[in-house]
Design a protein around this motif. Structure first.
Motif, mmCIF file in Angstrom:
data_model
loop_
_atom_site.group_PDB
_atom_site.id
_atom_site.type_symbol
_atom_site.label_atom_id
_atom_site.label_comp_id
_atom_site.label_asym_id
_atom_site.label_seq_id
_atom_site.Cartn_x
_atom_site.Cartn_y
_atom_site.Cartn_z
ATOM 1 N N THR A 71 11.826 13.470 8.588
ATOM 2 C CA THR A 71 12.342 13.176 9.465
ATOM 3 C C THR A 71 11.337 12.279 10.771
ATOM 4 O O THR A 71 11.938 11.498 11.673
ATOM 5 C CB THR A 71 13.724 14.089 10.921
ATOM 6 N N VAL A 72 10.329 12.558 10.587
ATOM 7 C CA VAL A 72 9.280 12.181 11.591
ATOM 8 C C VAL A 72 9.206 11.619 10.871
ATOM 9 O O VAL A 72 8.376 11.165 9.794
ATOM 10 C CB VAL A 72 7.989 13.647 11.332
ATOM 11 N N PRO A 73 8.725 9.956 12.143
ATOM 12 C CA PRO A 73 8.531 8.809 11.891
ATOM 13 C C PRO A 73 7.385 8.141 11.202
ATOM 14 O O PRO A 73 6.620 9.270 11.649
ATOM 15 C CB PRO A 73 8.717 8.289 13.011
ATOM 16 N N ASP A 74 7.279 7.541 10.475
ATOM 17 C CA ASP A 74 6.138 6.980 9.806
ATOM 18 C C ASP A 74 4.581 7.032 10.639
ATOM 19 O O ASP A 74 3.456 6.558 9.806
ATOM 20 C CB ASP A 74 6.079 6.425 8.540
ATOM 21 N N ASP A 75 5.668 5.713 12.096
ATOM 22 C CA ASP A 75 4.568 5.585 12.682
ATOM 23 C C ASP A 75 3.174 5.725 13.389
ATOM 24 O O ASP A 75 2.697 6.094 13.760
ATOM 25 C CB ASP A 75 5.502 4.542 13.694
ATOM 26 N N LEU A 76 3.859 7.207 13.217
ATOM 27 C CA LEU A 76 2.971 8.774 14.011
ATOM 28 C C LEU A 76 2.432 8.425 12.979
ATOM 29 O O LEU A 76 0.736 8.627 13.718
ATOM 30 C CB LEU A 76 3.990 9.520 14.225
ATOM 31 N N PHE A 77 2.056 9.133 11.919
ATOM 32 C CA PHE A 77 1.243 8.585 10.776
ATOM 33 C C PHE A 77 -0.055 7.751 10.583
ATOM 34 O O PHE A 77 -0.792 8.254 10.717
ATOM 35 C CB PHE A 77 2.133 9.624 9.742
ATOM 36 N N ASP A 78 0.274 6.889 11.030
ATOM 37 C CA ASP A 78 0.056 6.090 10.746
ATOM 38 C C ASP A 78 -1.211 5.694 11.420
ATOM 39 O O ASP A 78 -2.466 5.193 11.655
ATOM 40 C CB ASP A 78 0.998 4.012 10.969
ATOM 41 N N ALA A 79 -0.723 5.646 13.119
ATOM 42 C CA ALA A 79 -1.554 5.465 13.859
ATOM 43 C C ALA A 79 -2.475 6.855 14.476
ATOM 44 O O ALA A 79 -3.819 6.503 14.377
ATOM 45 C CB ALA A 79 -0.432 6.025 16.286
ATOM 46 N N ALA A 80 -2.043 8.528 13.320
ATOM 47 C CA ALA A 80 -2.696 9.350 13.536
ATOM 48 C C ALA A 80 -4.179 8.563 12.953
ATOM 49 O O ALA A 80 -5.273 8.981 12.785
ATOM 50 C CB ALA A 80 -2.275 10.525 12.978
ATOM 51 N N ARG A 81 -3.626 8.168 11.784
ATOM 52 C CA ARG A 81 -4.740 7.756 10.451
ATOM 53 C C ARG A 81 -5.802 6.464 10.969
ATOM 54 O O ARG A 81 -6.898 6.705 10.911
ATOM 55 C CB ARG A 81 -4.083 7.333 8.978
ATOM 56 N N VAL A 82 -5.608 5.498 12.009
ATOM 57 C CA VAL A 82 -6.111 4.591 12.449
ATOM 58 C C VAL A 82 -6.547 5.720 13.426
ATOM 59 O O VAL A 82 -8.127 5.277 12.978
ATOM 60 C CB VAL A 82 -4.835 3.971 13.057
ATOM 61 N N ASP A 83 -6.700 6.807 14.233
ATOM 62 C CA ASP A 83 -7.895 7.532 14.799
ATOM 63 C C ASP A 83 -8.536 8.080 14.588
ATOM 64 O O ASP A 83 -9.285 9.080 15.151
ATOM 65 C CB ASP A 83 -6.673 8.188 16.106
ATOM 66 N N GLY A 84 -8.389 8.460 12.925
ATOM 67 C CA GLY A 84 -9.307 9.604 12.169
ATOM 68 C C GLY A 84 -8.659 10.362 12.230
ATOM 69 O O GLY A 84 -9.437 11.447 11.705
#
Length: 292
Positions: A164-177
């Motif tokens: 249920t955790v949105p994938d957008d949060l993981f994408d943003a976290a990966r961008v931040d390294g």
């Protein structure tokens, strides 16, 4: 707009409520009897005058149990198992559930098949005992923790909630390294507190009430858990010696009174913890059980 119920629906509701009340009363009667007996005098218990309310109320039963070093030693052993065991359970469950919550994980179906297999076919008693023995874990707290380090059912609940955790949060976290482990502890866990608290309660209560594990793997009387102590108190009549010691001190207590007081004291920690986790428990159990 309020919808009026038909006569049949009203009868159905009344029947359901009546049935649930009967079940609740049937479940509560033994509990109320033990609580009332723990606060009653031995004379009232011997003459069967205790039903649902303390008779000749006294705290002598609890005072005697509180002065029993064996009770506190067993309680401390149980606390260690609950703290260490629950920590191991939660860490392993979450780091297993997170990758399996990703539908694009290679080999995911194979791993899920193995996990579900353990839910259907569990290891027999004798092979489990031989495995623990060959690993030199007998008479240690690890014998009660490692064999059940991960519950397949709890892991599936946790995995379902993580989806249920949105994938957008993981994408943003990966961008931040941010690393995958960082995303688990800084994003997934804080957003999944309902299921975390639910599993925390499941695991902690399971360790606290564990009876069969200590019975099978713990032979050292000095390392017995609280549940084993209660068993010896009730089944083997160890309360007779306690009652005898009380009589020497001028206190006349029956073994039944001591048993009831010990049961109440052993149950109090779980009863006190549950209200603080109740709101998380309900939400986590509901959301974690819904599949996409």
């Amino acid at each position: 707009m309020k919808i009026r119920k038909s006569f049949g629906e009203k009868v159905f509701d009344v029947s359901n409520v009546s049935f649930l009340i009967l079940i609740t009363v049937a479940a509560m009667l033994p509990i109320l009897y033990v609580i009332a007996g723990s606060f009653s005098s031995s004379n009232a218990l011997i003459h069967n005058r205790v039903i649902l309310w303390p008779v000749e109320a006294t705290l002598d039963n609890f005072k005697l149990v509180a002065n029993n070093s064996t009770f506190w030693k067993a309680g401390w052993m149980t606390v260690q198992i609950v703290v260490i065991g629950t920590t191991v359970n939660m860490v392993l469950t979450m780091i297993t559930a997170y990758p399996l919550s990703k539908m694009d994980l290679k080999g995911r179906k194979f791993f899920m098949l193995l996990i579900i297999f353990t839910m259907i076919f569990s290891a027999p008693i004798i092979p489990s005992y031989l495995l623990v023995k060959n690993l030199f874990l007998l008479n240690s707290i690890w014998a009660l923790i490692l064999p059940g380090a991960i519950s397949a059912f709890n892991m599936i609940l946790c995995m379902t909630f993580f989806r249920t955790v949105p994938d957008d949060l993981f994408d943003a976290a990966r961008v931040d390294g941010m690393s995958e482990y960082g995303m688990v502890w800084r994003i997934v866990v804080p957003l999944s507190m309902p299921i975390v608290m639910t599993l925390l309660l499941f695991y902690a209560v399971g360790h606290w009430n564990n009876y069969f594990g200590p019975l099978l793997f713990i032979n050292d009387r000095n390392k017995q858990t609280l549940q084993m102590y209660l068993y010896s108190l009730i089944a083997n009549g160890d309360s007779d010696s306690t009652a005898g010691a009380a009589a020497e001190g001028g206190i006349k207590l029956s073994p039944v009174a001591i048993q009831m007081a010990t049961i109440v004291l052993a149950t109090v920690p779980v009863v006190l913890i549950y209200p603080f986790l109740q709101k998380h428990f309900v939400k986590g159990a509901l959301l974690g059980s819904v599949k996409e």
